[in-house]
Design a protein around this motif. Structure first.
Motif, PDB file in Angstrom:
ATOM      1  N   ASN A   1     -13.930  39.566  -7.973  1.00 47.85           N
ATOM      2  CA  ASN A   1     -14.579  39.785  -6.850  1.00 47.85           C
ATOM      3  C   ASN A   1     -14.262  41.034  -6.236  1.00 47.85           C
ATOM      4  O   ASN A   1     -14.930  42.012  -5.487  1.00 47.85           O
ATOM      5  CB  ASN A   1     -14.391  38.588  -5.808  1.00 47.85           C
ATOM      6  CG  ASN A   1     -15.463  37.315  -5.949  1.00 47.85           C
ATOM      7  OD1 ASN A   1     -16.392  37.652  -6.900  1.00 47.85           O
ATOM      8  ND2 ASN A   1     -15.017  36.423  -5.880  1.00 47.85           N
ATOM      9  N   GLU A   2     -12.842  41.293  -6.168  1.00 51.88           N
ATOM     10  CA  GLU A   2     -12.159  42.403  -5.637  1.00 51.88           C
ATOM     11  C   GLU A   2     -12.631  43.691  -6.122  1.00 51.88           C
ATOM     12  O   GLU A   2     -12.845  44.616  -5.674  1.00 51.88           O
ATOM     13  CB  GLU A   2     -10.697  42.382  -5.597  1.00 51.88           C
ATOM     14  CG  GLU A   2      -9.977  43.249  -4.751  1.00 51.88           C
ATOM     15  CD  GLU A   2      -8.292  42.785  -4.588  1.00 51.88           C
ATOM     16  OE1 GLU A   2      -7.776  43.344  -3.588  1.00 51.88           O
ATOM     17  OE2 GLU A   2      -7.813  41.920  -5.305  1.00 51.88           O
ATOM     18  N   THR A   3     -12.638  43.797  -7.564  1.00 53.99           N
ATOM     19  CA  THR A   3     -13.051  44.904  -8.117  1.00 53.99           C
ATOM     20  C   THR A   3     -14.334  45.002  -8.018  1.00 53.99           C
ATOM     21  O   THR A   3     -15.064  46.521  -8.048  1.00 53.99           O
ATOM     22  CB  THR A   3     -12.687  44.960  -9.551  1.00 53.99           C
ATOM     23  OG1 THR A   3     -13.078  43.634 -10.244  1.00 53.99           O
ATOM     24  CG2 THR A   3     -11.259  45.042  -9.813  1.00 53.99           C
TER      25      THR A   3
ATOM     26  N   LYS B   1     -16.192  44.473  -5.351  1.00 51.84           N
ATOM     27  CA  LYS B   1     -16.565  45.280  -4.001  1.00 51.84           C
ATOM     28  C   LYS B   1     -16.341  46.558  -4.086  1.00 51.84           C
ATOM     29  O   LYS B   1     -16.693  47.287  -3.302  1.00 51.84           O
ATOM     30  CB  LYS B   1     -15.587  44.391  -3.234  1.00 51.84           C
ATOM     31  CG  LYS B   1     -15.944  42.928  -2.791  1.00 51.84           C
ATOM     32  CD  LYS B   1     -15.155  42.177  -1.543  1.00 51.84           C
ATOM     33  CE  LYS B   1     -15.597  40.815  -1.327  1.00 51.84           C
ATOM     34  NZ  LYS B   1     -14.455  39.959  -0.647  1.00 51.84           N
TER      35      LYS B   1
ATOM     36  N   GLN C   1      -8.056  50.907  -1.096  1.00 52.92           N
ATOM     37  CA  GLN C   1      -8.246  49.539  -1.735  1.00 52.92           C
ATOM     38  C   GLN C   1      -7.789  49.550  -3.228  1.00 52.92           C
ATOM     39  O   GLN C   1      -7.128  48.615  -3.709  1.00 52.92           O
ATOM     40  CB  GLN C   1      -9.801  49.121  -1.435  1.00 52.92           C
ATOM     41  CG  GLN C   1     -10.301  47.880  -2.112  1.00 52.92           C
ATOM     42  CD  GLN C   1     -11.870  47.659  -2.208  1.00 52.92           C
ATOM     43  OE1 GLN C   1     -12.434  48.314  -1.386  1.00 52.92           O
ATOM     44  NE2 GLN C   1     -12.192  46.450  -2.566  1.00 52.92           N
TER      45      GLN C   1
ATOM     46  N   LEU D   1      -4.468  47.767  -6.275  1.00 55.41           N
ATOM     47  CA  LEU D   1      -4.827  46.832  -7.439  1.00 55.41           C
ATOM     48  C   LEU D   1      -3.876  47.239  -8.571  1.00 55.41           C
ATOM     49  O   LEU D   1      -3.152  48.394  -8.528  1.00 55.41           O
ATOM     50  CB  LEU D   1      -6.339  47.107  -7.909  1.00 55.41           C
ATOM     51  CG  LEU D   1      -7.177  46.780  -6.757  1.00 55.41           C
ATOM     52  CD1 LEU D   1      -8.549  47.147  -7.267  1.00 55.41           C
ATOM     53  CD2 LEU D   1      -7.052  45.283  -6.575  1.00 55.41           C
TER      54      LEU D   1
END
Length: 176
Positions: A15-17, A19, A136, A140
């Motif tokens: 989900n994070e990537t 986004k 962001q 990561l």
């Protein structure tokens, strides 16, 4: 890793990537180019070691040879065409290579920027969205960052290569 020719199936699956990829896609053309510049300027030391060994630069002579002979205005136009996925000669050349080679093209262009490749305007100020996306991604893990970079690079350029239909789609079994 083999190339994923189905551009609708992303490699950045968390989900994070996802986004981050969506945030990139929401940028306008020049902000996307500015973001690439920022990525290589701020994170180049971590990205660049992954790009060259995994790439085959001889597969992109138009992008890594002929391109350098063009005027800076023509180079910028080509970068915009690639980012906008336009059906042009250079965008097709870019779309025909695998993601690692696409990353290598951006790396090589970033290395030559301001010399044989058009540089950023001296007064360039990144947007809040560009800076937010960069922040962001910096937070990561390396593998997630590379997944994002490969996904973004792989979605650019033009290709009319379509994925091979699956057995479920055709109802036919493969034959010898």
């Amino acid at each position: 890793m083999t190339a994923n020719y189905d551009k609708s199936t992303p490699q950045a699956l968390s989900n994070e990537t996802q986004k981050a990829v969506e945030a990139f896609n929401a940028l306008d053309t020049d902000a996307k180019l500015g973001w690439f510049y920022l990525v290589y300027k701020k994170m180049g030391d971590s990205i660049t070691p992954a790009a060259p060994p995994a790439a085959e630069p001889e597969l992109a002579p138009k992008l890594l040879g002929d391109y350098y002979k063009l005027s800076h205005e023509e180079q910028l136009a080509i970068m915009r065409q690639i980012v906008n996925r336009e059906d042009t000669e250079y965008s097709r050349a870019y779309g025909a290579i695998k993601e690692n080679n696409q990353l290598f093209v951006w790396y090589a262009w970033a290395e030559a920027m301001g010399d044989t490749v058009v540089g950023m305007p001296a007064n360039y100020q990144p947007s809040k969205a560009e800076n937010d996306l960069l922040s962001q991604i910096e937070g990561l893990e390396f593998e997630e960052q590379m997944s994002i970079f490969r996904t973004i690079a792989g979605e650019l350029g033009y290709s009319d290569v379509k994925p091979i239909e699956t057995q479920a789609e055709t109802g036919k079994t493969p034959s010898l």
